[in-house]
Design an enzyme around this catalytic site. Structure first.
Site, short mmCIF file in Angstrom:
data_model
loop_
_atom_site.label_atom_id
_atom_site.label_comp_id
_atom_site.label_asym_id
_atom_site.label_seq_id
_atom_site.Cartn_x
_atom_site.Cartn_y
_atom_site.Cartn_z
N ASN A 49 -0.82 23.45 -5.57
CA ASN A 49 -1.18 23.74 -6.97
C ASN A 49 -2.54 23.13 -7.34
O ASN A 49 -2.97 23.24 -8.49
CB ASN A 49 -0.08 23.25 -7.94
N ALA A 101 3.83 15.92 -3.06
CA ALA A 101 4.60 14.90 -3.77
C ALA A 101 3.68 13.97 -4.56
O ALA A 101 2.50 13.84 -4.22
CB ALA A 101 5.40 14.07 -2.77
N SER A 114 8.27 8.21 4.01
CA SER A 114 7.45 7.02 3.81
C SER A 114 8.21 5.76 4.20
O SER A 114 9.45 5.71 4.08
CB SER A 114 7.07 6.93 2.33
N TYR A 160 9.71 5.80 -6.35
CA TYR A 160 9.05 6.68 -5.38
C TYR A 160 9.79 6.64 -4.04
O TYR A 160 10.12 7.68 -3.46
CB TYR A 160 7.59 6.24 -5.22
N LYS A 214 12.00 9.63 -1.79
CA LYS A 214 11.84 10.00 -0.37
C LYS A 214 13.17 9.88 0.36
O LYS A 214 13.53 10.73 1.18
CB LYS A 214 10.78 9.11 0.29
N PHE A 222 -4.95 -9.06 -3.82
CA PHE A 222 -3.74 -9.39 -4.58
C PHE A 222 -2.87 -10.40 -3.82
O PHE A 222 -1.98 -10.02 -3.08
CB PHE A 222 -2.92 -8.13 -4.87
N ARG A 277 -0.40 -5.24 6.78
CA ARG A 277 0.10 -3.86 6.79
C ARG A 277 -0.24 -3.19 8.12
O ARG A 277 -1.18 -3.59 8.82
CB ARG A 277 -0.57 -3.03 5.67
N ARG A 289 0.42 -8.67 -6.41
CA ARG A 289 0.82 -7.44 -7.08
C ARG A 289 2.34 -7.32 -6.97
O ARG A 289 2.91 -7.63 -5.92
CB ARG A 289 0.15 -6.25 -6.36
N GLY A 349 6.00 -6.36 -6.36
CA GLY A 349 6.67 -5.48 -5.40
C GLY A 349 6.01 -5.39 -4.03
O GLY A 349 6.40 -4.56 -3.22
N1 UDP Z 1 -4.41 -4.59 -2.01
C1 UDP Z 1 -5.34 -5.51 -2.48
N2 UDP Z 1 -6.30 -5.06 -3.36
C2 UDP Z 1 -6.37 -3.76 -3.77
C3 UDP Z 1 -5.41 -2.83 -3.27
C4 UDP Z 1 -4.45 -3.28 -2.38
O1 UDP Z 1 -5.31 -6.70 -2.15
O2 UDP Z 1 -7.25 -3.43 -4.58
C5 UDP Z 1 -3.38 -5.05 -1.05
C6 UDP Z 1 -1.96 -4.80 -1.52
O3 UDP Z 1 -1.52 -5.88 -2.32
C7 UDP Z 1 -1.22 -4.71 -0.19
C8 UDP Z 1 -2.26 -4.11 0.76
O4 UDP Z 1 -3.53 -4.32 0.13
O5 UDP Z 1 -0.90 -5.99 0.27
C9 UDP Z 1 -2.07 -2.62 1.00
O6 UDP Z 1 -1.93 -2.00 -0.26
P1 UDP Z 1 -1.92 -0.43 -0.45
O7 UDP Z 1 -1.77 -0.14 -1.92
O8 UDP Z 1 -3.08 0.17 0.25
O9 UDP Z 1 -0.63 0.06 0.35
P2 UDP Z 1 0.91 -0.37 0.24
O10 UDP Z 1 1.16 -1.21 1.44
O11 UDP Z 1 1.12 -1.07 -1.05
O12 UDP Z 1 1.61 0.93 0.33
#
Ligand code: UDP
Length: 322
Positions: free
Chosen positions: A32, A75, A117, A141, A145, A208, A221, A282, A284
């Protein structure tokens, strides 16, 4: 072989379309264009503009298609947004996916590859996270999934479909041959934010949390290059079309990088300074997310090739660096 790629103008979908077209699959893209981009459309693919929430749109696409398989990428994908506006996610992700499944059955299309995911796992109870890990999403979210995976499993159990559900970890990078350059506006993921900071579009960024129980205190990650994901989809398509039993698998590398390590690599690769502030955690965010990768290897013979962080960042800098 004819494939309908729903959400094929989006970031991951468009990379998969490229790969499928390169392999001679006849592709129709259904999108879309709400977040997908016209510029991502492959000239070799047919394009049908339509919405998965409008059943007649789907029927129109299926009517003359004679598709062998559907790949479903369409999605909403922000964990944070899903907690604030769950109804958007219920509608787009749940209702949209059920519409797709039911339209498939109506037109006798029995095979589907679904974008799932690692959000289905929730907090990691152990590392690496394999597919037997408990499924306890911590955001809506991730729940959508999981609910779609459960519906796929039921439809398969009832003899209606065969499917592969691919649980991506942290998808990143751009086509290594530079053929796709569609950038996400206002990204929330780490790597595009690092790129925007390196290119000067942002003056600085935030890290974060640096008080996690990791070596440098920042989160770890498992980043997977989108070209690796694309190849996995092709292999999953072949697997499903060969009549193998349903497959639910992680797609990842099994190795992790911390936020600070990624920034350090990006400084080296871009030759730019990347200013950042260390701020609060951040909500969660688990400390460490690293996948078990055996199942994808055993079932598909697939493993990541291009997902070392340098290759990922270099492919992104080609898009963000000029
Ligand atoms: N993160 C960060 N600064 C940002 C965006 C993400 O420090 O501006 C960190 C976030 O806290 C996580 C990692 O980078 O530990 C990966 O985040 P992302 O949102 O890319 O993917 P997620 O693992 O949350 O799906």
């Amino acid at each position: 072989m004819k494939a309908l790629v729903i959400g094929g103008a989006g970031y991951i979908g468009s990379h998969v379309v490229l790969y499928l077209c390169d392999r001679g699959i006849e592709v129709t893209v259904f999108d879309n264009l709400s977040t997908g981009k016209q510029e991502n459309l492959d000239e070799r693919a047919l394009f049908v503009r339509g919405d998965i929430l409008v059943e007649t749109d789907l029927e129109q696409a299926f009517k003359d298609g004679n598709f062998d398989i559907v790949l479903h990428f369409a999605a909403l994908k922000s964990p944070e947004e899903s907690m604030l506006f769950p109804m958007r996610y219920a509608k787009n992700n749940l209702t949209g996916s059920l519409n797709i499944l039911n339209t498939m059955l109506k037109f006798d299309v029995r095979n589907i590859v679904f974008s799932s995911s690692c959000a289905v796992y929730g907090e990691s109870r152990y590392i690496p996270i394999d597919e037997k890990h408990p499924l306890e999403p911590i955001n809506y979210y991730g729940y959508t999934k999981l609910a779609i995976e459960e519906n796929l499993a039921w439809y398969a159990r009832l003899g209606k479909i065969n499917y592969a559900a691919l649980r991506y970890f942290n998808a990143a990078g751009y086509d290594l041959d530079g053929r796709l350059r569609g950038r996400e506006p206002q990204p929330t993921n780490l790597l595009p934010i690092i790129m925007e900071t390196a290119s000067g579009e942002r003056s600085s960024m935030e890290v974060f949390g640096t008080d996690y129980a990791t070596d440098d205190g920042s989160c770890i990650r498992d980043y997977i290059h989108v070209n690796d994901l694309a190849r996995a989809h092709f292999q999953a398509l072949e697997y499903i079309m060969a009549g193998e039993k349903p497959l639910v698998t992680n797609l990842a590398t099994g190795r992790g990088y911390s936020v600070l390590q990624v920034i350090e690599s990006a400084v080296k690769i871009t030759g730019r300074t990347i200013a950042y502030d260390c701020t609060e955690r951040r909500k969660g965010d688990p400390a460490v997310v690293i996948a078990g990768t055996e199942r994808a290897f055993e079932a598909l013979g697939w493993q990541a090739r291009y997902s070392d962080i340098e290759t990922i960042l270099k492919s992104m800098w080609k898009v963000y660096g000029n």
